[in-house]
Design a protein around this motif. Structure first.
Motif, PDB file in Angstrom:
ATOM      1  N   ASN A  23       0.849  -1.196   0.000  1.00 51.40           N
ATOM      2  CA  ASN A  23       0.000   0.000   0.000  1.00 51.40           C
ATOM      3  C   ASN A  23       0.885   1.247   0.000  1.00 51.40           C
ATOM      4  O   ASN A  23       1.787   1.375   0.823  1.00 51.40           O
ATOM      5  N   SER A  24       0.662   2.163  -0.930  1.00 51.41           N
ATOM      6  CA  SER A  24       1.564   3.301  -1.147  1.00 51.41           C
ATOM      7  C   SER A  24       1.749   4.184   0.090  1.00 51.41           C
ATOM      8  O   SER A  24       2.830   4.740   0.309  1.00 51.41           O
ATOM      9  N   ARG A  27       4.445   2.378   2.208  1.00 53.53           N
ATOM     10  CA  ARG A  27       5.645   1.826   1.557  1.00 53.53           C
ATOM     11  C   ARG A  27       6.939   2.410   2.119  1.00 53.53           C
ATOM     12  O   ARG A  27       7.894   1.686   2.387  1.00 53.53           O
TER      13      ARG A  27
END
Length: 245
Positions: A23-24, A27
């Motif tokens: 999940n950005s 990250r």
């Protein structure tokens, strides 16, 4: 001579064991934690201990809260530990064991255990043994995650006390003295940890607001579509009635 593992080796190992995209939002934190654990694992003076394990588990749990999909969290943590030659179950079990050890303990009792470790007198209990081993290790390798582990113990014992900076510093001054560490470094790492937690909570709050706004927008669009469909159906029904008559 064995080749020293590189950060690239560790990252490759991590993504071999956790193959789903990260999940950005999380990250950067996960990769920074991975690099931090890697650098410690290849340091000749570093020795794994339960306080470090508690710091790793706590950091992960606090900064990964709200992660979606939820089912990926165990896989990510397992990959983190495995990539540096560790075992996720050991980290979690020893972290929980430490928290159980201080359950019901007063801060004065905690500080007394520290003082005993400093005096080299025989101690009693797992926590005392851990403290003594660290205090008597002249080559002890300090890490931010070790301080996070200690902070987690203090929070468990006296959750209200840690909000008082003067009293918090008093405890960690004793810790730095017993373990022969820099009190300035500990204080700086604690402030950074607490600050990053605040930022993460703010980011999650903003993200949740954005997601809720998007959900409302989608619900409104669905309702509008349903209204339009109902209008079309009514119109068609009316036209059918007119034709039949």
């Amino acid at each position: 001579m064995d080749k020293v593992r590189t950060v690239s080796d560790t990252k490759r190992d991590f993504y071999t064991h956790h193959t789903r995209p990260i999940n950005s939002i999380y990250r950067r934190f996960i990769e920074e934690l991975l690099v931090e654990m890697h650098l410690l694992s290849v340091n000749v003076d570093f020795r794994y201990d339960p306080i470090f394990a508690l710091g790793v588990v706590t950091s992960f749990e606090r900064f990964i809260q709200g992660y979606q999909p939820e089912k990926d969290k165990d896989s990510i943590f397992s990959a983190l530990c495995h990539s540096v030659g560790g075992n996720a179950e050991q980290y979690q079990q020893e972290a929980q064991s430490l928290l159980t050890q201080v359950q019901g303990m007063s801060i004065l009792e905690f500080m007394e255990i520290l003082k005993v470790a400093s005096s080299r007198m025989p101690g009693d209990g797992i926590l005392s043994e851990i403290f003594q081993a660290i205090a008597q290790n002249a080559q002890f390798k300090y890490s931010r995650l070790f301080t996070v582990g200690l902070y987690t113990l203090v929070v468990k014992i006296a959750p209200n006390l840690v909000e008082n900076k003067e009293q918090r510093n008093q405890i960690f001054d004793l810790i730095s003295e017993v373990f022969h560490l820099s009190s300035e470094k500990i204080e700086k790492d604690l402030e950074l940890y607490r600050s990053n937690l605040d930022k993460m909570e703010q980011l999650l709050a903003v993200t949740e607001d954005m997601l809720e706004a998007e959900r409302k927008k989608q619900r409104k669009a669905i309702q509008q579509t349903q209204i339009t469909d109902s209008y079309i159906n009514l119109t068609n029904d009316h036209q059918d009635d007119s034709t039949n008559s």
